[in-house]
Design an enzyme around this catalytic site. Structure first.
Site, short mmCIF file in Angstrom:
data_model
loop_
_atom_site.label_atom_id
_atom_site.label_comp_id
_atom_site.label_asym_id
_atom_site.label_seq_id
_atom_site.Cartn_x
_atom_site.Cartn_y
_atom_site.Cartn_z
N HIS A 1 0.82 -1.21 0.00
CA HIS A 1 0.00 0.00 0.00
C HIS A 1 0.86 1.27 0.00
O HIS A 1 1.63 1.48 0.92
CB HIS A 1 -0.89 -0.03 1.24
N HIS B 1 -0.29 11.25 -1.99
CA HIS B 1 -1.56 10.92 -1.35
C HIS B 1 -2.36 12.13 -0.87
O HIS B 1 -3.53 12.30 -1.22
CB HIS B 1 -1.35 9.97 -0.17
O1 G3P Z 1 -6.66 1.98 -2.55
C1 G3P Z 1 -6.78 1.60 -1.21
C2 G3P Z 1 -6.47 2.74 -0.29
O2 G3P Z 1 -5.28 3.33 -0.70
C3 G3P Z 1 -7.55 3.79 -0.24
O3 G3P Z 1 -7.35 4.75 0.73
O4 G3P Z 1 -6.66 6.93 1.56
O5 G3P Z 1 -5.06 5.05 1.66
O6 G3P Z 1 -5.64 6.11 -0.52
P1 G3P Z 1 -6.12 5.75 0.85
MG MG Z 2 -4.68 4.89 -2.00
#
Ligand code: G3P
Ligand code: MG
Length: 254
Positions: free
Chosen positions: A17, A59
């Site tokens: 992630h 992000h």
């Molecule tokens: O794509 C999964 C996750 O990344 C979604 O939430 O806020 O971490 O981008 P965020």
């Molecule tokens: Mg994400």
């Protein structure tokens, strides 16, 4: 056919992630390389637009948490943003990391044989322009794309626009809150995957999504027991900041 290809590529069933973001600063080239070094095959990353319309991998809308800058990403040009330090907040060892262009991340992932989930962040009511720009970058770099490449968003407008631009893109619907009409929308834009916040999922909800024939992914899972539970319910893969911790608990074939 596409679904089974995606499922078999998700081995181990863990997506790094924002890259391997527990071990390197999120959404940097170092984080994606770390995921590869740790033995993972899939990474997720987030895409935002700069003031000058460049697609970057980042992000937050605000620069403060993960760079030495301040203010909104969307108010700066990439010429300025690329000068910021996007690594020292995590560890001074990463002070050479900057905010990457989408193009540079795509090239890196292609070269490393990594598959990717590109999440388009909705930004300041400019969804359609952002999606157009992402697809332009994909087209301009068609020979250097990660494969498979799954495009997701929390924004329905983003996904609708993406489907208008491309009849073949692999699209995933993201949600943090349960949406009663999820299947209606997913059918409308022909999503292949559902990306559900792990806190929302029950065994019954996971079964409902799987019965409709979708790939089911769940974010963000940093707890080994929860990962095991979700995977036992048929979740195809979990997003994790610490993929190695999750995998060490039950990936014996790596
Ligand atoms: O794509 C999964 C996750 O990344 C979604 O939430 O806020 O971490 O981008 P965020
Ligand atoms: Mg994400």
């Amino acid at each position: 056919m596409i679904l089974s290809t995606l499922q078999s590529s998700l081995t181990p069933p863990i997506i790094a992630h924002r890259g391997a973001s527990a071990y390197a600063p999120e959404n940097t080239l170092a984080a994606f390389l770390k995921a590869k070094q740790l033995g993972f095959n899939w990474v997720e990353f987030d895409v935002l637009m700069t003031h000058t319309g460049d697609a970057i991998v980042f992000h937050d809308h605000d620069l403060a948490r993960t760079t030495n800058g301040a203010g909104m990403v969307e108010s700066y040009s990439y010429d300025y943003l690329k000068t910021l330090d996007a690594g020292s907040w995590f560890d001074p060892l990463f002070s050479d990391q900057s905010i990457p262009l989408l193009k540079d991340v795509l090239h890196l992932l292609h070269g490393q044989h990594l598959a990717a989930n590109l999440e388009i962040k909705s930004g300041l009511k400019k969804e359609q322009i952002a999606v157009q720009r992402v697809f332009e970058v994909l087209q301009e770099n068609a020979m250097q794309l990660p494969s498979p490449l799954l495009i997701s968003s929390f924004s329905r407008e983003v996904l609708r626009t993406a489907r208008k631009i491309s009849s073949t893109a692999l699209l995933g619907l993201l949600f943090n809150e349960w949406q009663e009409d999820w299947n209606h929308f997913a059918e409308e834009v022909q999503c292949i995957s559902i990306h559900a916040n792990q806190a929302l999922l029950t065994q019954a909800k996971a079964a409902e999504i799987k019965e409709k024939g979708y790939l089911l992914l769940s974010h963000t899972v940093n707890d080994t027991h929860r990962a095991k539970e979700l995977l036992s319910w048929g979740v195809d893969a979990v997003f994790s900041n610490c993929p190695a911790v999750i995998c060490d608990a039950f990936c014996h074939s790596r």
